[in-house]
Design a protein around this motif. Structure first.
Motif, mmCIF file in Angstrom:
data_model
loop_
_atom_site.group_PDB
_atom_site.id
_atom_site.type_symbol
_atom_site.label_atom_id
_atom_site.label_comp_id
_atom_site.label_asym_id
_atom_site.label_seq_id
_atom_site.Cartn_x
_atom_site.Cartn_y
_atom_site.Cartn_z
ATOM 1 N N UNK A 2 0.913 -1.358 0.246
ATOM 2 C CA UNK A 2 -0.164 0.284 -0.411
ATOM 3 C C UNK A 2 0.671 1.315 0.226
ATOM 4 N N UNK A 3 -0.076 2.548 -0.549
ATOM 5 C CA UNK A 3 1.112 3.846 -0.721
ATOM 6 C C UNK A 3 1.353 3.841 0.857
ATOM 7 N N UNK A 4 2.355 3.876 0.924
ATOM 8 C CA UNK A 4 2.957 4.880 2.790
ATOM 9 C C UNK A 4 4.278 5.757 2.530
ATOM 10 N N UNK A 5 4.556 6.709 3.026
ATOM 11 C CA UNK A 5 5.122 7.825 2.830
ATOM 12 C C UNK A 5 6.646 7.215 2.986
ATOM 13 N N UNK A 6 7.300 7.500 3.392
ATOM 14 C CA UNK A 6 9.220 7.214 2.548
ATOM 15 C C UNK A 6 9.758 6.917 4.006
ATOM 16 N N UNK A 7 9.698 7.328 5.269
ATOM 17 C CA UNK A 7 9.963 7.572 6.481
ATOM 18 C C UNK A 7 9.163 5.456 6.515
ATOM 19 N N UNK A 8 7.650 5.643 6.766
ATOM 20 C CA UNK A 8 7.102 4.185 6.540
ATOM 21 C C UNK A 8 8.053 3.357 5.840
ATOM 22 N N UNK A 9 8.053 3.794 4.510
ATOM 23 C CA UNK A 9 9.129 2.842 3.347
ATOM 24 C C UNK A 9 10.116 1.922 4.011
ATOM 25 N N UNK A 10 10.988 3.299 4.848
ATOM 26 C CA UNK A 10 12.182 2.740 5.332
ATOM 27 C C UNK A 10 12.081 1.636 5.843
#
Length: 206
Positions: A2-10
């Motif tokens: 799912x679409x996540x912000x950059x920090x969460x993706x990291x």
């Protein structure tokens, strides 16, 4: 994903990479099986997992029930990861040791699969549990492949771990029991191999 912000993706990727690096430890877990082609050294669990996964792909045509081979292969790649924490226990150990090992493996599954993001943790943990419970067709076929490959290895190595540990015919038959209804041709082959092993003194006749 799912679409996540950059920090969460990291953070998500970090968990996946931690799990991937942890898997490297499986290469240092050694089994009772011997690698005849490499001066009869002990086989490690990572090698075993790869070998039975490919074995399942080759032999699944013998299954008389419908087998989802992709699920089976994933199950086989996952099934021994718990040995990173629990270690390997010889398949023909006594019942008390097997029960203790089962408890160690449950805890190991929680910790090791728990390194993953929650959705993947749930997927891997459920797949591992399905294999252990051996109630579905896919799990029974996976269990059968986990048992038939050591049989093939021992037969080509004058009994291998069977002879070393004085394993009984009945124990090997029981361990390969999932083949009987699921892949009858393989079951017949296994029975003939077991009888030959008994005649050679590689298995104890009981």
């Amino acid at each position: 994903m799912e679409q996540l912000d950059t920090h969460t993706v990291g953070l998500y990727l970090d968990k996946q990479l931690d799990f991937i690096i942890e898997l490297d430890r499986l290469k240092g877990v050694y089994r009772q099986a011997l690698v005849k082609s490499d001066k009869n050294r002990f086989e490690n669990s990572a090698e075993h997992s790869w070998h039975i996964t490919l074995t399942s792909h080759i032999l699944h045509e013998y299954a008389v029930e419908e087998v989802n081979i992709s699920r089976v292969m994933c199950m086989l790649l996952v099934h021994d990861i718990v040995e990173i924490d629990a270690g390997d226990l010889f398949a023909f150990s006594d019942e008390k040791s097997l029960a203790e090992q089962a408890n160690k493996e449950i805890a190991a599954a929680e910790r090791i699969f728990g390194l993953l993001p929650d959705k993947q943790f749930q997927m891997f943990n459920q797949l591992w549990l399905e294999f252990e419970e051996a109630q579905t067709v896919d799990a029974r076929f996976a269990k059968a492949m986990d048992s038939v490959l050591p049989l093939l290895q021992n037969m080509r190595n004058e009994g291998g771990s069977w002879a070393r540990h004085k394993v009984k015919k009945s124990q090997v038959l029981k361990r390969n029991r999932f083949l009987e209804g699921l892949a009858p041709k393989l079951w017949l082959y296994v029975n003939s191999q077991i009888e030959h092993a008994v005649s050679q003194g590689w298995l104890l006749d009981d």
